[in-house]
Design a protein around this motif. Structure first.
Motif, PDB file in Angstrom:
ATOM      1  N   LEU A   1       0.815  -1.210   0.000  1.00 34.91           N
ATOM      2  CA  LEU A   1       0.000   0.000   0.000  1.00 34.91           C
ATOM      3  C   LEU A   1       0.854   1.267   0.000  1.00 34.91           C
ATOM      4  O   LEU A   1       0.517   2.256  -0.653  1.00 34.91           O
ATOM      5  CB  LEU A   1      -0.949  -0.002   1.204  1.00 34.91           C
ATOM      6  N   ARG A   2       1.954   1.226   0.733  1.00 33.90           N
ATOM      7  CA  ARG A   2       2.849   2.392   0.746  1.00 33.90           C
ATOM      8  C   ARG A   2       3.429   2.639  -0.634  1.00 33.90           C
ATOM      9  O   ARG A   2       3.512   3.787  -1.093  1.00 33.90           O
ATOM     10  CB  ARG A   2       3.972   2.185   1.758  1.00 33.90           C
TER      11      ARG A   2
ATOM     12  N   LYS B   1       2.135   1.746  -3.534  1.00 31.72           N
ATOM     13  CA  LYS B   1       1.065   2.204  -4.433  1.00 31.72           C
ATOM     14  C   LYS B   1       0.752   3.677  -4.201  1.00 31.72           C
ATOM     15  O   LYS B   1       0.604   4.450  -5.155  1.00 31.72           O
ATOM     16  CB  LYS B   1      -0.189   1.353  -4.227  1.00 31.72           C
ATOM     17  N   CYS B   2       0.659   4.076  -2.933  1.00 34.81           N
ATOM     18  CA  CYS B   2       0.353   5.473  -2.614  1.00 34.81           C
ATOM     19  C   CYS B   2       1.473   6.404  -3.049  1.00 34.81           C
ATOM     20  O   CYS B   2       1.232   7.510  -3.530  1.00 34.81           O
ATOM     21  CB  CYS B   2       0.076   5.635  -1.122  1.00 34.81           C
TER      22      CYS B   2
ATOM     23  N   ASP C   1       1.129   6.674  -6.828  1.00 35.82           N
ATOM     24  CA  ASP C   1      -0.063   7.407  -7.275  1.00 35.82           C
ATOM     25  C   ASP C   1      -0.079   8.862  -6.850  1.00 35.82           C
ATOM     26  O   ASP C   1      -0.580   9.720  -7.580  1.00 35.82           O
ATOM     27  CB  ASP C   1      -1.329   6.728  -6.735  1.00 35.82           C
ATOM     28  N   THR C   2       0.404   9.155  -5.646  1.00 34.67           N
ATOM     29  CA  THR C   2       0.234  10.503  -5.092  1.00 34.67           C
ATOM     30  C   THR C   2       1.543  11.221  -4.759  1.00 34.67           C
ATOM     31  O   THR C   2       1.517  12.390  -4.398  1.00 34.67           O
ATOM     32  CB  THR C   2      -0.591  10.441  -3.790  1.00 34.67           C
TER      33      THR C   2
ATOM     34  N   ASN D   1       3.096  10.845  -2.201  1.00 32.22           N
ATOM     35  CA  ASN D   1       3.087  11.056  -0.753  1.00 32.22           C
ATOM     36  C   ASN D   1       3.619   9.816  -0.041  1.00 32.22           C
ATOM     37  O   ASN D   1       3.170   8.706  -0.316  1.00 32.22           O
ATOM     38  CB  ASN D   1       1.669  11.339  -0.246  1.00 32.22           C
TER      39      ASN D   1
ATOM     40  N   SER E   1      -5.351   5.474  -2.061  1.00 32.12           N
ATOM     41  CA  SER E   1      -4.470   6.461  -2.693  1.00 32.12           C
ATOM     42  C   SER E   1      -5.158   7.816  -2.814  1.00 32.12           C
ATOM     43  O   SER E   1      -4.561   8.864  -2.598  1.00 32.12           O
ATOM     44  CB  SER E   1      -4.035   5.972  -4.075  1.00 32.12           C
ATOM     45  N   GLU E   2      -6.461   7.780  -3.169  1.00 36.69           N
ATOM     46  CA  GLU E   2      -7.220   9.022  -3.292  1.00 36.69           C
ATOM     47  C   GLU E   2      -7.346   9.713  -1.945  1.00 36.69           C
ATOM     48  O   GLU E   2      -7.201  10.939  -1.845  1.00 36.69           O
ATOM     49  CB  GLU E   2      -8.605   8.722  -3.861  1.00 36.69           C
TER      50      GLU E   2
ATOM     51  N   VAL F   1      -5.302   9.377   0.597  1.00 35.27           N
ATOM     52  CA  VAL F   1      -3.974   9.884   0.979  1.00 35.27           C
ATOM     53  C   VAL F   1      -3.691  11.193   0.260  1.00 35.27           C
ATOM     54  O   VAL F   1      -3.198  12.158   0.857  1.00 35.27           O
ATOM     55  CB  VAL F   1      -2.880   8.838   0.665  1.00 35.27           C
ATOM     56  N   GLY F   2      -4.016  11.234  -1.022  1.00 30.45           N
ATOM     57  CA  GLY F   2      -3.763  12.447  -1.800  1.00 30.45           C
ATOM     58  C   GLY F   2      -4.551  13.642  -1.311  1.00 30.45           C
ATOM     59  O   GLY F   2      -4.141  14.787  -1.477  1.00 30.45           O
TER      60      GLY F   2
END
Length: 255
Positions: free
Chosen positions: A22-23, A25-26, A29-30, A32, A116-117, A119-120
């Motif tokens: 998950l880290r 992917k985020c 994607d972002t 962040n 991801s959304e 987090v962003g």
């Protein structure tokens, strides 16, 4: 109030491989980065060392976390932290089937595909939550401030008493900013009460002085030793006292 551009974000799970996926992917994607938390102790450290943030929690750990988090959300009233439970379809349907209550005042539920959304948009989420939360809890905090002022024997009959409630409330919310009593807070209070900033300053100063002259023993505390009790030092002290007492319930439970 605060700047939400650099919102601290963390993910709590006991599944290291899940956290890594998950880290990554985020981050992809972002852009962040997410801090990985694997124990309650690390969550506590995050909460008490960060000024604000969003904590994502693996729904698989819901059983061990929801009581602790609900305690935290009830005892800490500044609204610096948002909690987001991350789930898949299976765990989400289980929650709905068993009517498990997610406290939607300070915690949220998101599908793993949405993480991801979320987090962003962590900064926006935190800002929106904080504004909603503060508006809900304003009266409760002001009641606490009122009782604190009465403990120093500041008379509610004085107009300076009402001004002090507003001054401490605003000082409390402006922590971490460059706003000051004389330049920002007093003018705001003057507009609220249809008076002048000078009258607000004078009334607050006289209310504090009268209480200090009548009950000097109440002001015999470390923060006022070797210095004059001024409006600024008094307001700053009570603002810090509000923060301390808001967090006291959770700290007592954890330590």
């Amino acid at each position: 109030m605060y700047s939400f551009d650099n919102c601290d974000v963390a993910f709590f799970t006991k599944d290291r491989s899940r956290a890594y996926r998950l880290r990554e992917k985020c981050l992809l994607d972002t852009k962040n980065n997410i801090e990985y938390l694997s124990s309650i102790a690390e969550i506590c450290k995050f909460i008490f060392t960060k000024s604000m943030g969003v904590i994502f929690i693996d729904i698989k750990n819901f059983g061990s976390m929801h009581i602790l988090i609900n305690d935290f959300c009830k005892s800490r009233n500044k609204g610096e932290f948002v909690f987001v439970y991350v789930c898949d379809e299976q765990s989400k349907s289980k929650i709905e089937k068993n009517h498990i209550q997610i406290n939607n005042v300070n915690t949220f539920l998101c599908d793993i595909s949405q993480m991801s959304e979320y987090v962003g948009k962590s900064g926006d989420l935190l800002k929106a939550f904080r504004e909603k939360y503060l508006s809900c809890n304003k009266s409760g905090l002001k009641n606490y401030i009122l009782r604190a002022l009465e403990s120093f024997r500041i008379s509610p009959k004085l107009i300076g008493f009402d001004y002090l409630i507003e001054a401490i409330w605003r000082y409390f919310n402006y922590k971490g900013t460059h706003k000051s009593l004389s330049a920002d807070i007093y003018p705001d209070i003057a507009k609220l009460f249809d008076t002048t900033p000078d009258n607000v300053e004078k009334s607050i100063r006289l209310a504090i002085k009268k209480a200090n002259d009548s009950h000097p023993e109440l002001f015999d505390i470390d923060v006022f030793k070797n210095c004059k009790v001024t409006s600024r030092t008094f307001v700053a002290y009570l603002s810090d006292d509000v923060v301390t007492n808001i967090n006291l319930g959770l700290k007592n439970r954890l330590f």
